[in-house]
Design a protein around this motif. Structure first.
Motif, short mmCIF file in Angstrom:
data_model
loop_
_atom_site.label_atom_id
_atom_site.label_comp_id
_atom_site.label_asym_id
_atom_site.label_seq_id
_atom_site.Cartn_x
_atom_site.Cartn_y
_atom_site.Cartn_z
N VAL A 170 0.86 -1.18 0.00
CA VAL A 170 0.00 0.00 0.00
C VAL A 170 0.90 1.23 0.00
O VAL A 170 1.81 1.34 0.82
CB VAL A 170 -0.93 0.03 1.23
CG1 VAL A 170 -2.01 1.09 1.04
CG2 VAL A 170 -1.54 -1.34 1.48
N ILE A 171 0.65 2.16 -0.93
CA ILE A 171 1.52 3.33 -1.06
C ILE A 171 0.71 4.62 -0.99
O ILE A 171 -0.48 4.64 -1.30
CB ILE A 171 2.36 3.29 -2.36
CG1 ILE A 171 1.45 3.36 -3.60
CG2 ILE A 171 3.23 2.05 -2.40
CD1 ILE A 171 2.23 3.53 -4.90
N GLY A 172 1.38 5.68 -0.61
CA GLY A 172 0.76 7.00 -0.56
C GLY A 172 1.83 8.04 -0.31
O GLY A 172 3.00 7.72 -0.10
N CYS A 173 1.41 9.30 -0.31
CA CYS A 173 2.31 10.41 0.00
C CYS A 173 1.67 11.27 1.07
O CYS A 173 0.45 11.48 1.06
CB CYS A 173 2.57 11.26 -1.25
SG CYS A 173 3.41 10.40 -2.59
N GLY A 220 5.24 6.94 -1.69
CA GLY A 220 5.28 6.81 -3.14
C GLY A 220 6.66 7.04 -3.73
O GLY A 220 7.01 6.46 -4.76
N SER A 221 7.46 7.84 -3.06
CA SER A 221 8.81 8.13 -3.55
C SER A 221 9.83 7.09 -3.13
O SER A 221 10.99 7.15 -3.56
CB SER A 221 9.26 9.50 -3.04
OG SER A 221 9.20 9.55 -1.63
N THR A 273 -3.60 12.52 -8.91
CA THR A 273 -2.62 13.17 -9.80
C THR A 273 -1.22 13.24 -9.21
O THR A 273 -0.30 13.75 -9.87
CB THR A 273 -3.07 14.61 -10.11
OG1 THR A 273 -3.18 15.35 -8.89
CG2 THR A 273 -4.41 14.62 -10.83
N THR A 274 -1.01 12.76 -8.00
CA THR A 274 0.27 12.93 -7.30
C THR A 274 1.43 12.35 -8.11
O THR A 274 1.42 11.17 -8.47
CB THR A 274 0.22 12.25 -5.92
OG1 THR A 274 -0.93 12.72 -5.22
CG2 THR A 274 1.46 12.54 -5.12
N THR A 275 2.42 13.18 -8.38
CA THR A 275 3.51 12.78 -9.27
C THR A 275 4.23 11.52 -8.80
O THR A 275 4.52 10.62 -9.59
CB THR A 275 4.51 13.93 -9.43
OG1 THR A 275 3.86 15.03 -10.09
CG2 THR A 275 5.72 13.50 -10.26
N GLU A 276 4.56 11.44 -7.52
CA GLU A 276 5.31 10.28 -7.03
C GLU A 276 4.54 8.98 -7.24
O GLU A 276 5.14 7.95 -7.53
CB GLU A 276 5.65 10.45 -5.55
CG GLU A 276 6.64 11.58 -5.26
CD GLU A 276 5.92 12.83 -4.80
OE1 GLU A 276 4.92 13.20 -5.45
OE2 GLU A 276 6.34 13.45 -3.81
N ILE A 277 3.22 9.02 -7.10
CA ILE A 277 2.41 7.82 -7.30
C ILE A 277 2.34 7.48 -8.78
O ILE A 277 2.47 6.30 -9.16
CB ILE A 277 0.99 8.02 -6.73
CG1 ILE A 277 1.06 8.38 -5.23
CG2 ILE A 277 0.16 6.78 -6.94
CD1 ILE A 277 1.66 7.32 -4.36
#
Length: 290
Positions: A36-39, A66-67, A86-90
């Motif tokens: 599970v990923i997130g920022c 995410g990074s 829209t988060t770039t790292e994801i």
């Protein structure tokens, strides 16, 4: 009334909404190895859910920013948590992760992540006007907990009281805020501290409760509020109180405690003349230039 306050107050009704409906099977993915990923806030939800899922016996579960995704491991399922989609790292991370099934849980469908996943789970009713996230992360976690078979009746009831009852402490009396958790509530402690930084530009910290004695307690004092999510470890409350700090504990569900902490952050922001809807230096989504 700020949009943040309105959104905080709406949370229990949204938790009830997700508790009253079936959960897509791809979210719980029983028996499958999951990442599970997130920022930011979403990463703390990922942290909490990973602990809950393993405790519930649903399978090995990792979480990551995410990074900082683990690119050398293979997963059956990866879930990306992102309010905006829209988060770039994801967006950058998902194509690199070796996973059979990819899922995004978001408040805004049809974004750049839609083409990168097998399933898009949309909870647009939990979207927010405020830059500061409150109801999207808690509703996401309520949905994920429901998917693990949890009965959310008590959580919803305690959440309803958390938005109406008097706060457990007057937060504007303090200059230093510390949030501690154990097990899955560590992620919520991290999120509570982030809310205080975002909304109120206040000095806040967060740690696993047992680790607090290993150094961080040295800066606690009469101007400190130390808030413990979940059951405090034996002896810790007395040790913190000996520094002169004020300690908050509670037997309500940590998700409801987070609502109280959100309200505290807004109260401190208001006292400092800040707009919690538009925190300094932040935007609704981090989208980086290519």
């Amino acid at each position: 009334m700020s949009a943040t306050t309105i959104e905080i107050q709406s949370q229990p009704a949204l938790w009830q909404q997700v508790a009253s409906n079936p959960v897509p099977a791809e979210l719980s993915a029983h028996g499958r190895r999951m990442l599970v990923i997130g920022c930011g806030t979403s990463a703390f939800v990922a942290m909490a859910y990973a602990a809950l899922r393993e405790q519930a016996g649903y399978g090995e579960t990792d979480w990551a920013y995410g990074s900082e995704v683990p690119l050398t491991r293979r997963y059956d399922t990866v879930i990306a948590l992102t309010r905006s989609g829209t988060t770039t790292e994801i967006v950058d991370a998902l194509p690199q992760i070796d996973a059979e099934t990819k899922v995004v849980l978001t408040a805004v469908g049809g974004g750049p992540l839609s083409a990168l996943v097998d399933h898009e789970v949309l909870i647009d009713f939990a979207d927010e006007a405020s830059v500061v996230q409150t109801r999207f992360p808690t509703t996401s976690l309520a949905l994920l907990r429901h998917g693990l078979g949890e009965d959310l009746t008590r959580v919803v009831a305690e959440g309803e009281r958390a938005v109406t009852d008097e706060l457990p402490v007057e937060p504007t009396a303090f200059e230093h805020f510390v949030y501690l958790g154990t097990s899955w509530s560590i992620g919520l402690a991290y999120e509570a501290a982030l809310k205080m930084r975002e909304a109120a530009q206040a000095w806040s910290e967060s740690y696993p409760a047992m680790d607090y004695r290993h150094g961080p307690i040295a800066v606690a004092g009469p101007n400190s509020l130390v808030w413990m999510f979940g059951t405090p470890p034996p002896g810790l409350v007395a040790q913190v109180q000996a520094t002169g700090a004020t300690v908050v504990t509670s037997d309500i569900d940590p998700l409801a405690q987070l609502v109280q902490a959100q309200r505290c952050a807004v109260a401190v922001a208001d006292a400092r003349g800040l707009d919690p809807d538009q925190p300094r230096g932040l935007t609704r989504s981090v989208v980086l230039a290519r």
